[in-house]
Design a protein around this motif. Structure first.
Motif, PDB file in Angstrom:
ATOM      1  N   ASP A  21       5.699  10.876   7.291  1.00 13.37           N
ATOM      2  CA  ASP A  21       4.457  11.228   8.003  1.00 13.37           C
ATOM      3  C   ASP A  21       3.775   9.985   8.556  1.00 13.37           C
ATOM      4  O   ASP A  21       3.304   9.977   9.710  1.00 13.37           O
ATOM      5  CB  ASP A  21       3.495  11.981   7.073  1.00 13.37           C
ATOM      6  CG  ASP A  21       3.973  13.390   6.745  1.00 13.37           C
ATOM      7  OD1 ASP A  21       4.842  13.926   7.458  1.00 13.37           O
ATOM      8  OD2 ASP A  21       3.461  13.952   5.750  1.00 13.37           O
ATOM      9  N   LEU A  22       3.702   8.935   7.761  1.00 11.85           N
ATOM     10  CA  LEU A  22       3.063   7.696   8.211  1.00 11.85           C
ATOM     11  C   LEU A  22       3.839   7.072   9.373  1.00 11.85           C
ATOM     12  O   LEU A  22       3.249   6.630  10.359  1.00 11.85           O
ATOM     13  CB  LEU A  22       2.952   6.696   7.054  1.00 11.85           C
ATOM     14  CG  LEU A  22       2.361   5.328   7.413  1.00 11.85           C
ATOM     15  CD1 LEU A  22       0.972   5.460   8.031  1.00 11.85           C
ATOM     16  CD2 LEU A  22       2.324   4.439   6.174  1.00 11.85           C
ATOM     17  N   SER A  67       4.229   3.257  -3.287  1.00 13.39           N
ATOM     18  CA  SER A  67       4.297   4.426  -4.164  1.00 13.39           C
ATOM     19  C   SER A  67       4.370   5.749  -3.395  1.00 13.39           C
ATOM     20  O   SER A  67       4.434   6.809  -4.016  1.00 13.39           O
ATOM     21  CB  SER A  67       3.079   4.451  -5.089  1.00 13.39           C
ATOM     22  OG  SER A  67       1.893   4.583  -4.328  1.00 13.39           O
ATOM     23  N   PHE A  68       4.401   5.690  -2.070  1.00 13.64           N
ATOM     24  CA  PHE A  68       4.491   6.924  -1.278  1.00 13.64           C
ATOM     25  C   PHE A  68       5.839   7.607  -1.523  1.00 13.64           C
ATOM     26  O   PHE A  68       6.872   6.956  -1.654  1.00 13.64           O
ATOM     27  CB  PHE A  68       4.387   6.619   0.219  1.00 13.64           C
ATOM     28  CG  PHE A  68       3.003   6.398   0.738  1.00 13.64           C
ATOM     29  CD1 PHE A  68       1.945   6.052  -0.081  1.00 13.64           C
ATOM     30  CD2 PHE A  68       2.760   6.509   2.097  1.00 13.64           C
ATOM     31  CE1 PHE A  68       0.681   5.837   0.423  1.00 13.64           C
ATOM     32  CE2 PHE A  68       1.494   6.301   2.615  1.00 13.64           C
ATOM     33  CZ  PHE A  68       0.461   5.968   1.774  1.00 13.64           C
ATOM     34  N   LYS A  69       5.809   8.917  -1.548  1.00 10.63           N
ATOM     35  CA  LYS A  69       7.039   9.698  -1.594  1.00 10.63           C
ATOM     36  C   LYS A  69       7.656   9.688  -0.200  1.00 10.63           C
ATOM     37  O   LYS A  69       6.992   9.367   0.790  1.00 10.63           O
ATOM     38  CB  LYS A  69       6.729  11.131  -2.024  1.00 10.63           C
ATOM     39  CG  LYS A  69       6.217  11.207  -3.446  1.00 10.63           C
ATOM     40  CD  LYS A  69       5.876  12.627  -3.819  1.00 10.63           C
ATOM     41  CE  LYS A  69       5.322  12.656  -5.237  1.00 10.63           C
ATOM     42  NZ  LYS A  69       4.908  13.994  -5.631  1.00 10.63           N
ATOM     43  N   GLN A 120       5.779  11.459   2.563  1.00  6.99           N
ATOM     44  CA  GLN A 120       4.570  10.736   2.963  1.00  6.99           C
ATOM     45  C   GLN A 120       4.915   9.543   3.853  1.00  6.99           C
ATOM     46  O   GLN A 120       4.216   9.264   4.819  1.00  6.99           O
ATOM     47  CB  GLN A 120       3.810  10.250   1.727  1.00  6.99           C
ATOM     48  CG  GLN A 120       3.235  11.369   0.890  1.00  6.99           C
ATOM     49  CD  GLN A 120       2.707  10.853  -0.441  1.00  6.99           C
ATOM     50  OE1 GLN A 120       3.399  10.159  -1.170  1.00  6.99           O
ATOM     51  NE2 GLN A 120       1.463  11.212  -0.742  1.00  6.99           N
ATOM     52  N   ARG A 121       6.003   8.847   3.525  1.00  9.55           N
ATOM     53  CA  ARG A 121       6.423   7.719   4.370  1.00  9.55           C
ATOM     54  C   ARG A 121       6.821   8.207   5.755  1.00  9.55           C
ATOM     55  O   ARG A 121       6.491   7.584   6.761  1.00  9.55           O
ATOM     56  CB  ARG A 121       7.570   6.944   3.712  1.00  9.55           C
ATOM     57  CG  ARG A 121       7.125   6.101   2.535  1.00  9.55           C
ATOM     58  CD  ARG A 121       8.159   5.072   2.128  1.00  9.55           C
ATOM     59  NE  ARG A 121       9.469   5.618   1.872  1.00  9.55           N
ATOM     60  CZ  ARG A 121       9.894   6.076   0.698  1.00  9.55           C
ATOM     61  NH1 ARG A 121       9.076   6.070  -0.346  1.00  9.55           N
ATOM     62  NH2 ARG A 121      11.117   6.528   0.554  1.00  9.55           N
ATOM     63  N   SER A 128       0.810  -1.215   0.000  1.00  8.54           N
ATOM     64  CA  SER A 128       0.000   0.000   0.000  1.00  8.54           C
ATOM     65  C   SER A 128       0.842   1.263   0.000  1.00  8.54           C
ATOM     66  O   SER A 128       0.430   2.277  -0.545  1.00  8.54           O
ATOM     67  CB  SER A 128      -0.918   0.017   1.226  1.00  8.54           C
ATOM     68  OG  SER A 128      -1.778  -1.091   1.210  1.00  8.54           O
ATOM     69  N   VAL A 129       2.022   1.210   0.606  1.00 12.88           N
ATOM     70  CA  VAL A 129       2.836   2.420   0.733  1.00 12.88           C
ATOM     71  C   VAL A 129       4.000   2.460  -0.256  1.00 12.88           C
ATOM     72  O   VAL A 129       4.792   3.392  -0.236  1.00 12.88           O
ATOM     73  CB  VAL A 129       3.357   2.586   2.174  1.00 12.88           C
ATOM     74  CG1 VAL A 129       2.210   2.714   3.154  1.00 12.88           C
ATOM     75  CG2 VAL A 129       4.289   1.463   2.568  1.00 12.88           C
TER      76      VAL A 129
END
Length: 158
Positions: free
Chosen positions: A55-56, A47-49, A52-53, A44-45
């Motif tokens: 932040d998660l 493709s996160f930039k 964004q990673r 799910s993650v």
């Protein structure tokens, strides 16, 4: 074009140094997302930039009290701040500016933002940035290791 401006290779060395360090930081965020959540979320993650990673991971760390997790969060916050400069370097050219004043002509090398031109980074700043990125990547390795150890039953106060 870079060869005309970067005749001694100092720019290329500092850019490479900072990008190798950020590669390590990127890898550590992937490691955190493999180790911290109880559920598997890698697909799910994927493709996160990087921002964004980070932040998660911050959100995931909120559920884990302890010094190791606080240190990891702090280092990741600094990585996110440095991301602004990393992006300036990655997405803008190194240019040679020729300036004219009453004293004659001078030249300055800098990486200059293509969007407005008011953001720029000169060699000394780039070299300091690269050194900080390397130091941060090293510290993040230790923080990530301590947090993973704490998750696996060790002490979070390490």
């Amino acid at each position: 074009m870079v060869k005309l401006v970067d005749l001694n290779g100092k720019w290329a060395a500092a850019i490479g140094q900072s990008f190798v360090a950020f590669g390590s930081i990127e890898h550590l965020t992937v490691t955190c997302l493999q180790e911290i959540p109880k559920d598997r979320i890698q697909r799910s993650v994927r493709s996160f930039k990087l921002g964004q990673r980070i932040d998660l991971i911050h959100e995931l760390l909120e559920a884990h009290p302890g010094h190791a997790f606080e240190q990891l969060a702090a280092k990741l916050s600094r990585a996110k701040e440095l991301l602004v400069t990393r992006n300036l370097i990655a997405h803008n050219p190194l240019v040679l500016g020729i300036l004219h004043s009453d004293g004659g002509f001078t030249h300055r090398e800098a990486i200059v933002s293509l969007r407005g031109g008011n953001r720029r980074i000169e060699l000394r700043e780039l070299q300091a940035f690269a050194a900080e990125c390397e130091q941060l990547a090293s510290e993040l390795h230790g923080c990530t290791e301590a947090a993973v150890k704490a998750l696996r039953g060790g002490s979070a106060s390490a």
